[in-house]
Design an enzyme around this catalytic site. Sequence first.
Site, PDB file in Angstrom:
ATOM      1  N   LYS A  25      19.211 -40.247 -11.186  1.00 25.82           N
ATOM      2  CA  LYS A  25      19.235 -41.220 -12.515  1.00 25.82           C
ATOM      3  C   LYS A  25      19.986 -42.559 -12.533  1.00 25.82           C
ATOM      4  CE  LYS A  25      16.764 -37.653 -14.536  1.00 25.82           C
ATOM      5  NZ  LYS A  25      17.475 -36.743 -15.652  1.00 25.82           N
ATOM      6  N   GLU A  67      21.243 -35.575 -30.197  1.00 27.29           N
ATOM      7  CA  GLU A  67      22.231 -35.208 -28.799  1.00 27.29           C
ATOM      8  C   GLU A  67      23.441 -36.213 -29.004  1.00 27.29           C
ATOM      9  OE1 GLU A  67      19.714 -35.663 -26.298  1.00 27.29           O
ATOM     10  OE2 GLU A  67      19.209 -34.011 -25.359  1.00 27.29           O
ATOM     11  N   GLY A 102      17.089 -39.341 -24.443  1.00 29.79           N
ATOM     12  CA  GLY A 102      15.594 -38.829 -24.800  1.00 29.79           C
ATOM     13  C   GLY A 102      14.169 -38.937 -24.502  1.00 29.79           C
ATOM     14  N   GLY A 103      14.157 -38.507 -23.641  1.00 26.20           N
ATOM     15  CA  GLY A 103      13.177 -38.444 -22.682  1.00 26.20           C
ATOM     16  C   GLY A 103      12.229 -36.741 -23.114  1.00 26.20           C
ATOM     17  N   GLY A 125      16.665 -30.858 -22.828  1.00 27.70           N
ATOM     18  CA  GLY A 125      16.562 -30.895 -21.237  1.00 27.70           C
ATOM     19  C   GLY A 125      16.784 -30.057 -19.998  1.00 27.70           C
ATOM     20  N   SER A 126      15.936 -30.957 -19.266  1.00 27.39           N
ATOM     21  CA  SER A 126      16.466 -29.444 -17.682  1.00 27.39           C
ATOM     22  C   SER A 126      17.162 -29.177 -17.434  1.00 27.39           C
ATOM     23  CB  SER A 126      15.187 -29.989 -16.765  1.00 27.39           C
ATOM     24  OG  SER A 126      15.360 -31.023 -16.113  1.00 27.39           O
ATOM     25  N   THR A 127      18.710 -29.861 -16.910  1.00 27.62           N
ATOM     26  CA  THR A 127      19.677 -30.141 -16.538  1.00 27.62           C
ATOM     27  C   THR A 127      20.370 -29.333 -16.840  1.00 27.62           C
ATOM     28  OG1 THR A 127      19.308 -32.153 -15.219  1.00 27.62           O
ATOM     29  CG2 THR A 127      21.454 -31.356 -14.861  1.00 27.62           C
ATOM     30  N   ASP A 158      18.157 -40.001 -18.689  1.00 19.60           N
ATOM     31  CA  ASP A 158      17.054 -40.040 -18.165  1.00 19.60           C
ATOM     32  C   ASP A 158      17.263 -41.444 -17.510  1.00 19.60           C
ATOM     33  OD1 ASP A 158      15.179 -38.416 -19.745  1.00 19.60           O
ATOM     34  OD2 ASP A 158      16.046 -40.012 -21.699  1.00 19.60           O
TER      35      ASP A 158
HETATM   36  O1  DER Z   1      16.518 -36.053 -23.488  1.00 23.15           O
HETATM   37  C1  DER Z   1      17.112 -35.815 -23.091  1.00 23.15           C
HETATM   38  O2  DER Z   1      17.928 -36.618 -23.948  1.00 23.15           O
HETATM   39  C2  DER Z   1      17.431 -35.344 -21.513  1.00 23.15           C
HETATM   40  O3  DER Z   1      19.238 -35.008 -22.109  1.00 23.15           O
HETATM   41  C3  DER Z   1      17.056 -36.342 -20.322  1.00 23.15           C
HETATM   42  O4  DER Z   1      17.979 -36.959 -20.832  1.00 23.15           O
HETATM   43  C4  DER Z   1      17.543 -36.053 -18.925  1.00 23.15           C
HETATM   44  O5  DER Z   1      16.637 -34.500 -19.424  1.00 23.15           O
HETATM   45  P1  DER Z   1      16.639 -34.162 -18.049  1.00 23.15           P
HETATM   46  O6  DER Z   1      18.205 -33.351 -17.139  1.00 23.15           O
HETATM   47  O7  DER Z   1      15.082 -33.066 -17.563  1.00 23.15           O
HETATM   48  O8  DER Z   1      15.987 -35.283 -16.572  1.00 23.15           O
END
Ligand code: DER
Length: 223
Positions: A123, A105, A97-98, A29-31, A86
């Site tokens: 979040k 994971e 899971g986004g 994910g982005s973070t 998310d």
């Molecule tokens: O897909 C995932 O599990 C990511 O970790 C998600 O939960 C967080 O993604 P983000 O940091 O882009 O909001």
Amino acid sequence: SSTTNEKIIAAKAALKLVEHGMVVGLGSGSTSAIMIELLGKACREGLNIKGVASSGISEKLAIKEGIPVISLDVAPKIDINIDGADEFDTKLQLIKGGGGALLREKIIAHFASKNVIIVDSSKKVEQLGSFPLPIEVIPFAQRKIMDELGQMGLSPQVRLHNGKEYRTDQHNSILDLDIQGQTDLETLQSSLINIPGIVETGLFLNTTNLIIMGSGNETKTFQ
Ligand code: DER
């Protein structure tokens, strides 16, 4: 943006927990991408760690940033896993899971000694479920599973990507479920995981040790 700034602050705080010689789980994910870029810089400046990636995308980014990546099966252990979420609540329950990587994971979270979640302030929720719950499903069973989940009132939606059905690193499908109003998440998890063909869900109910949330120019922690 302030959200990106909060992600950077949370990532920096999590990386303070990474020490020489550690094996580090790399989230998706982005973070987590921001964390991987910062961790790569530290590696290039002499930090001696190994990374185990939770998705093909994170693995490619880690290699590009100069993190020595090893596969899960040769990792002697995972000392710390740093991943995003998310949604989270104050009981440290997550929806993940986004980004479609929930299976790997959750596998890495299971084997990690310590699980640290890095998030921006958007979040945090009182009750999980305003974010649709992703589940990973074997395509062979997908249609029938959708019928069964529909009967359960979970309104399953097939995740699409570029107009086609999304495929995970394992070549499975993702269904996104409406779990608003579901309060007994443990029961929901066991109901879902007992349907053959549902591989895993994005409910991370008891895996997390620490949540670091960027909040303005500071961090708030939950543990
Ligand atoms: O897909 C995932 O599990 C990511 O970790 C998600 O939960 C967080 O993604 P983000 O940091 O882009 O909001």
